[in-house]
Scaffold this active site. Structure first.
Site, PDB file in Angstrom:
ATOM      1  N   ASN A 220       0.872  -1.183   0.000  1.00 24.25           N
ATOM      2  CA  ASN A 220       0.000   0.000   0.000  1.00 24.25           C
ATOM      3  C   ASN A 220       0.907   1.231   0.000  1.00 24.25           C
ATOM      4  O   ASN A 220       1.468   1.586   1.027  1.00 24.25           O
ATOM      5  CB  ASN A 220      -0.885  -0.049   1.260  1.00 24.25           C
ATOM      6  CG  ASN A 220      -1.740   1.202   1.419  1.00 24.25           C
ATOM      7  OD1 ASN A 220      -1.831   2.027   0.510  1.00 24.25           O
ATOM      8  ND2 ASN A 220      -2.377   1.325   2.583  1.00 24.25           N
ATOM      9  N   TRP A 221       1.049   1.846  -1.170  1.00 27.35           N
ATOM     10  CA  TRP A 221       1.994   2.971  -1.301  1.00 27.35           C
ATOM     11  C   TRP A 221       1.424   4.269  -0.735  1.00 27.35           C
ATOM     12  O   TRP A 221       2.108   5.277  -0.688  1.00 27.35           O
ATOM     13  CB  TRP A 221       2.397   3.156  -2.769  1.00 27.35           C
ATOM     14  CG  TRP A 221       3.170   1.993  -3.331  1.00 27.35           C
ATOM     15  CD1 TRP A 221       3.565   0.869  -2.651  1.00 27.35           C
ATOM     16  CD2 TRP A 221       3.630   1.818  -4.681  1.00 27.35           C
ATOM     17  NE1 TRP A 221       4.253   0.028  -3.502  1.00 27.35           N
ATOM     18  CE2 TRP A 221       4.303   0.578  -4.746  1.00 27.35           C
ATOM     19  CE3 TRP A 221       3.536   2.596  -5.846  1.00 27.35           C
ATOM     20  CZ2 TRP A 221       4.887   0.103  -5.935  1.00 27.35           C
ATOM     21  CZ3 TRP A 221       4.110   2.124  -7.018  1.00 27.35           C
ATOM     22  CH2 TRP A 221       4.785   0.891  -7.061  1.00 27.35           C
ATOM     23  N   LYS A 222       0.156   4.224  -0.358  1.00 28.91           N
ATOM     24  CA  LYS A 222      -0.528   5.404   0.207  1.00 28.91           C
ATOM     25  C   LYS A 222      -0.289   6.640  -0.688  1.00 28.91           C
ATOM     26  O   LYS A 222      -0.182   6.493  -1.902  1.00 28.91           O
ATOM     27  CB  LYS A 222      -0.078   5.635   1.653  1.00 28.91           C
ATOM     28  CG  LYS A 222      -0.271   4.379   2.507  1.00 28.91           C
ATOM     29  CD  LYS A 222      -0.154   4.610   3.977  1.00 28.91           C
ATOM     30  CE  LYS A 222      -0.352   3.291   4.712  1.00 28.91           C
ATOM     31  NZ  LYS A 222      -0.309   3.411   6.148  1.00 28.91           N
TER      32      LYS A 222
ATOM     33  N   HIS B 113      -9.659   1.006   4.819  1.00 24.07           N
ATOM     34  CA  HIS B 113      -8.404   1.248   5.543  1.00 24.07           C
ATOM     35  C   HIS B 113      -8.689   2.205   6.702  1.00 24.07           C
ATOM     36  O   HIS B 113      -9.513   3.118   6.576  1.00 24.07           O
ATOM     37  CB  HIS B 113      -7.360   1.855   4.602  1.00 24.07           C
ATOM     38  CG  HIS B 113      -5.994   1.854   5.205  1.00 24.07           C
ATOM     39  ND1 HIS B 113      -5.616   2.790   6.134  1.00 24.07           N
ATOM     40  CD2 HIS B 113      -4.947   1.012   5.053  1.00 24.07           C
ATOM     41  CE1 HIS B 113      -4.372   2.512   6.523  1.00 24.07           C
ATOM     42  NE2 HIS B 113      -3.941   1.453   5.877  1.00 24.07           N
TER      43      HIS B 113
ATOM     44  N   GLU C  66      -7.116   4.622   7.801  1.00 25.18           N
ATOM     45  CA  GLU C  66      -6.898   6.047   7.495  1.00 25.18           C
ATOM     46  C   GLU C  66      -8.136   6.646   6.842  1.00 25.18           C
ATOM     47  O   GLU C  66      -8.310   7.870   6.857  1.00 25.18           O
ATOM     48  CB  GLU C  66      -5.642   6.203   6.616  1.00 25.18           C
ATOM     49  CG  GLU C  66      -4.383   6.009   7.455  1.00 25.18           C
ATOM     50  CD  GLU C  66      -3.167   5.489   6.694  1.00 25.18           C
ATOM     51  OE1 GLU C  66      -3.163   5.530   5.460  1.00 25.18           O
ATOM     52  OE2 GLU C  66      -2.223   5.031   7.374  1.00 25.18           O
TER      53      GLU C  66
ATOM     54  N   GLU D  15      -5.764  -4.958  10.600  1.00 25.34           N
ATOM     55  CA  GLU D  15      -4.770  -3.902  10.782  1.00 25.34           C
ATOM     56  C   GLU D  15      -5.075  -3.137  12.066  1.00 25.34           C
ATOM     57  O   GLU D  15      -5.878  -2.187  12.059  1.00 25.34           O
ATOM     58  CB  GLU D  15      -4.816  -2.935   9.592  1.00 25.34           C
ATOM     59  CG  GLU D  15      -4.387  -3.565   8.299  1.00 25.34           C
ATOM     60  CD  GLU D  15      -3.712  -2.555   7.385  1.00 25.34           C
ATOM     61  OE1 GLU D  15      -2.624  -2.843   6.890  1.00 25.34           O
ATOM     62  OE2 GLU D  15      -4.252  -1.451   7.199  1.00 25.34           O
TER      63      GLU D  15
ATOM     64  N   GLY E 284       2.043   2.313  10.852  1.00 29.96           N
ATOM     65  CA  GLY E 284       2.999   3.405  10.698  1.00 29.96           C
ATOM     66  C   GLY E 284       3.642   3.845  12.004  1.00 29.96           C
ATOM     67  O   GLY E 284       4.257   4.906  12.069  1.00 29.96           O
TER      68      GLY E 284
ATOM     69  N   SER F   5       3.033  -2.072  10.533  1.00 30.55           N
ATOM     70  CA  SER F   5       4.483  -2.080  10.770  1.00 30.55           C
ATOM     71  C   SER F   5       5.133  -3.436  10.453  1.00 30.55           C
ATOM     72  O   SER F   5       6.024  -3.877  11.176  1.00 30.55           O
ATOM     73  CB  SER F   5       4.795  -1.645  12.206  1.00 30.55           C
ATOM     74  OG  SER F   5       4.362  -0.307  12.406  1.00 30.55           O
TER      75      SER F   5
ATOM     76  N   GLY G 242       2.618  -1.167   4.400  1.00 32.23           N
ATOM     77  CA  GLY G 242       2.671   0.257   4.058  1.00 32.23           C
ATOM     78  C   GLY G 242       4.108   0.685   3.848  1.00 32.23           C
ATOM     79  O   GLY G 242       4.702   0.462   2.800  1.00 32.23           O
ATOM     80  N   GLY G 243       4.692   1.278   4.878  1.00 33.60           N
ATOM     81  CA  GLY G 243       6.032   1.877   4.782  1.00 33.60           C
ATOM     82  C   GLY G 243       7.072   0.992   4.115  1.00 33.60           C
ATOM     83  O   GLY G 243       7.805   1.451   3.221  1.00 33.60           O
TER      84      GLY G 243
END
Ligand code: PGA
Length: 253
Positions: free
Chosen positions: A9-11, A95, A97, A167, A173, A212, A233-234
């Site tokens: 997930n490159w957000k 998600h 977010e 999640e 994150g 994470s 993600g990251g």
């Protein structure tokens, strides 16, 4: 064990140059490796560019969200059929977010996920609790509340293309990963919820862990029964670390 699925997930990260470098590196590492399923979800403006690179590879493309309707006067929205048109076969929905950050309600997320399924996309339906909710002991009730409207809105055969992602919001994150025990308890609970709904569906729906995930913790997490892959993600913004997370899945499969 179900075939592992690793989703990046490159957000809202990247630029044309960054995305190009990332996808090229990823292709050189994982472009032919099909013992896990790989998906990358770039921001909307880069979908077409990434799709062009992924064409001859095993890596599939996904969106990070879509609208609750197929077409119309919805300024700024993107339809699931547009994602498909650009070559995406997956989409992340619900998600945290978006649920917590942008106020998407339980019923709205379920409605969008139902539309994804009927449009022929494969939704990755995210559920998760905040730290306060975990501390107050309502994690399971909350996850059931998030999942219930989706499961009861559709017949089991339509849900074949569903993937779940657990999640925990407090792990996204933050560098604070759920321990294998914490994740295992929730994944077991989610599997049992699916069994209650439909036993054969429960045997085929993959449940990803996200929050994470890094090469250093992927090995222990993927060893947990009922963790069928990761939503990353990251660490997906570096081809090497995303690849190493996939490699950990390959070793355990
Ligand atoms: P993270 O994000 O790996 O950076 O914690 C996961 C996600 O938000 O899907």
């Amino acid at each position: 064990m179900l075939k592992p699925l690793v989703v990046g997930n490159w957000k809202m990260h990247g630029s044309q140059a960054m995305v190009e470098a990332l996808v090229k590196k990823l292709l050189s590492l994982a472009g032919n490796l099909d013992n896990v399923d790989w998906v990358v979800c770039p921001p909307y403006p880069y979908l077409e560019k990434v799709a062009t690179y992924l064409k001859e590879s095993v890596i599939e493309l996904g969106g990070q969200n879509h609208a609750a309707v197929l077409e119309g006067a919805y300024t700024g929205e993107v339809s699931p059929s547009m994602l498909k048109d650009l070559g995406a076969s997956w989409v992340i929905l619900g998600h945290s977010e978006r649920r917590y950050g942008l106020g998407e309600s339980v019923s709205f997320v379920a409605e969008k996920t139902q539309l994804a399924l009927t449009t022929g996309l494969k939704p990755i339906f995210c559920v998760g609790e905040t730290e306060a909710q975990r501390k107050s002991g309502c994690t399971e009730a909350l996850l059931e509340q998030q999942l219930d409207p989706l499961l009861h809105g559709l017949a089991p055969d339509v849900l074949q293309n569903l993937t779940l992602a657990y999640e925990p919001v407090w792990a996204i994150g933050t560098g604070m990963t759920a321990t294998p025990e914490q994740a295992g308890e929730v994944h077991d609970f989610l599997r049992k919820l699916l069994v209650k709904y439909d036993e054969s569906l429960a045997g085929s729906v993959r449940i990803l862990y996200g929050g994470s995930v890094k090469p250093s913790n992927a090995e222990d997490l993927i060893a947990v029964p009922d963790i069928d892959g990761f939503l990353v993600g990251g660490a997906s913004l570096q081809a090497q670390s995303f690849f190493e997370i996939g490699e950990a899945c390959i070793r355990s499969y």
